[in-house]
Design a protein around this motif. Structure first.
Motif, PDB file in Angstrom:
ATOM      1  N   GLU A 111      -3.334 -17.646 -78.544  1.00 41.03           N
ATOM      2  CA  GLU A 111      -3.877 -16.625 -79.427  1.00 41.03           C
ATOM      3  C   GLU A 111      -4.939 -15.854 -78.647  1.00 41.03           C
ATOM      4  O   GLU A 111      -5.709 -16.456 -77.879  1.00 41.03           O
ATOM      5  N   VAL A 112      -4.981 -14.549 -78.836  1.00 40.43           N
ATOM      6  CA  VAL A 112      -5.880 -13.707 -78.045  1.00 40.43           C
ATOM      7  C   VAL A 112      -6.828 -12.948 -78.970  1.00 40.43           C
ATOM      8  O   VAL A 112      -6.411 -12.368 -79.978  1.00 40.43           O
ATOM      9  N   GLY A 113      -8.098 -12.965 -78.629  1.00 49.26           N
ATOM     10  CA  GLY A 113      -9.095 -12.186 -79.355  1.00 49.26           C
ATOM     11  C   GLY A 113      -9.824 -11.245 -78.417  1.00 49.26           C
ATOM     12  O   GLY A 113     -10.290 -11.657 -77.346  1.00 49.26           O
ATOM     13  N   CYS A 114      -9.879  -9.948 -78.763  1.00 45.33           N
ATOM     14  CA  CYS A 114     -10.560  -8.941 -77.935  1.00 45.33           C
ATOM     15  C   CYS A 114     -11.804  -8.454 -78.667  1.00 45.33           C
ATOM     16  O   CYS A 114     -11.739  -8.090 -79.843  1.00 45.33           O
ATOM     17  N   GLU A 115     -12.916  -8.431 -77.958  1.00 47.63           N
ATOM     18  CA  GLU A 115     -14.150  -7.891 -78.512  1.00 47.63           C
ATOM     19  C   GLU A 115     -14.765  -6.930 -77.504  1.00 47.63           C
ATOM     20  O   GLU A 115     -14.812  -7.226 -76.322  1.00 47.63           O
ATOM     21  N   GLU A 125      -2.087  -9.741 -80.036  1.00 48.22           N
ATOM     22  CA  GLU A 125      -2.811 -10.867 -80.631  1.00 48.22           C
ATOM     23  C   GLU A 125      -2.377 -12.206 -80.064  1.00 48.22           C
ATOM     24  O   GLU A 125      -3.015 -13.228 -80.329  1.00 48.22           O
ATOM     25  N   SER A 126      -1.297 -12.223 -79.281  1.00 45.08           N
ATOM     26  CA  SER A 126      -0.847 -13.477 -78.677  1.00 45.08           C
ATOM     27  C   SER A 126      -0.084 -13.182 -77.394  1.00 45.08           C
ATOM     28  O   SER A 126       0.407 -12.069 -77.175  1.00 45.08           O
ATOM     29  N   GLU A 152      -9.664 -23.328 -74.588  1.00 47.92           N
ATOM     30  CA  GLU A 152     -10.144 -21.948 -74.578  1.00 47.92           C
ATOM     31  C   GLU A 152     -10.399 -21.468 -73.160  1.00 47.92           C
ATOM     32  O   GLU A 152     -10.953 -22.179 -72.332  1.00 47.92           O
ATOM     33  N   VAL A 206     -12.483 -11.185 -73.708  1.00 49.78           N
ATOM     34  CA  VAL A 206     -11.115 -11.482 -74.124  1.00 49.78           C
ATOM     35  C   VAL A 206     -10.967 -12.993 -74.099  1.00 49.78           C
ATOM     36  O   VAL A 206     -11.180 -13.636 -73.059  1.00 49.78           O
ATOM     37  N   VAL A 207     -10.625 -13.575 -75.246  1.00 52.28           N
ATOM     38  CA  VAL A 207     -10.541 -15.027 -75.376  1.00 52.28           C
ATOM     39  C   VAL A 207      -9.091 -15.435 -75.584  1.00 52.28           C
ATOM     40  O   VAL A 207      -8.403 -14.896 -76.452  1.00 52.28           O
ATOM     41  N   TRP A 234     -11.676 -17.665 -71.305  1.00 56.93           N
ATOM     42  CA  TRP A 234     -12.064 -16.294 -71.644  1.00 56.93           C
ATOM     43  C   TRP A 234     -12.569 -15.508 -70.439  1.00 56.93           C
ATOM     44  O   TRP A 234     -13.075 -16.058 -69.474  1.00 56.93           O
ATOM     45  N   SER A 245      -8.542  -3.327 -76.716  1.00 59.51           N
ATOM     46  CA  SER A 245      -7.492  -3.745 -77.638  1.00 59.51           C
ATOM     47  C   SER A 245      -6.340  -4.347 -76.853  1.00 59.51           C
ATOM     48  O   SER A 245      -6.185  -4.112 -75.654  1.00 59.51           O
TER      49      SER A 245
END
Length: 216
Positions: free
Chosen positions: A37-41, A49-50, A86, A77-78, A88, A46
């Protein structure tokens, strides 16, 4: 292999209002396919999501950086999976002031004018206030207020007229038109105005004998 929580740093420079694509690598040392799973901050970051990584391989994750505002910031980016924990990236972002976009030359005869429409686009859902400045108000006239409101998901055209003078014949006149908005960021255009001498009509020769009336 990756530890349960590890990090790498990445740097990216891009002009505001433009977009660049970055590739981040993620590896899977196990014998089974792993889905992260991918999270962008971060401002302007952008991506998907995976991402799926095959056994004992490395995959590339495409990250899009499209900043709106000028300045430096830090994003992340995690990647998270049950099997590997995890991982990142810290992404150091630098959005530079965008270069002015040159528009087609404006050519007009002395005594006449030429007008160009410049569009202001607002892709956001809410209305945005845009401030307009011009560097050459001697030869260029803005036919709108200096502050305009652009509705959500719409476009507003502003008219700029070039008025040639004797100074602009032979030497083109430049004008920098800058737009700034708290929501939309900053962008600009360059105008070039060229004055040309008035068109001279070919003379009409009228011959008339003395004492006669001639109609042409």
């Amino acid at each position: 292999g990756r530890s349960s929580s590890s990090r790498e740093d990445y740097r990216s420079v891009c002009e505001a209002k433009k977009a660049i694509s970055l590739e981040l690598s993620i590896s899977n040392p196990t014998d089974k396919e792993v889905v992260f799973e991918v999270g962008c901050e971060g401002e302007g970051l952008s991506g998907s999501e995976s991402v799926s990584v095959g056994p004992r391989t490395e995959a590339s994750y495409e990250l899009l950086y499209k900043p709106t505002f000028i300045g430096k910031s830090v994003g992340s980016v995690v990647f998270l999976s049950e099997e590997l924990g995890e991982f990142w990236y810290e992404v150091r972002l630098n959005a530079e002031k965008p270069r002015a976009v040159p528009l087609p030359n404006m050519v007009a005869e002395l005594g006449k004018t030429v007008t160009m429409q410049i569009p202001i686009r607002n892709d956001l859902t809410e209305s945005c206030l845009v401030h307009i400045t011009m560097s050459n108000s001697t030869h260029f006239v803005l036919h709108s207020q200096r502050k305009v409101s652009v509705g959500g998901n719409s476009k507003l055209d502003v008219d700029v007229t070039f008025i040639p003078s004797s100074l602009s014949v032979g030497d083109s006149q430049a004008c920098l038109v800058e737009f700034s908005s708290p929501q939309l960021g900053e962008w600009s255009y360059t105008l070039q105005g060229q004055g040309v001498p008035p068109t001279v009509m070919d003379p009409i020769l009228v011959a008339c004998a003395l004492g006669e009336v001639t109609q042409t």
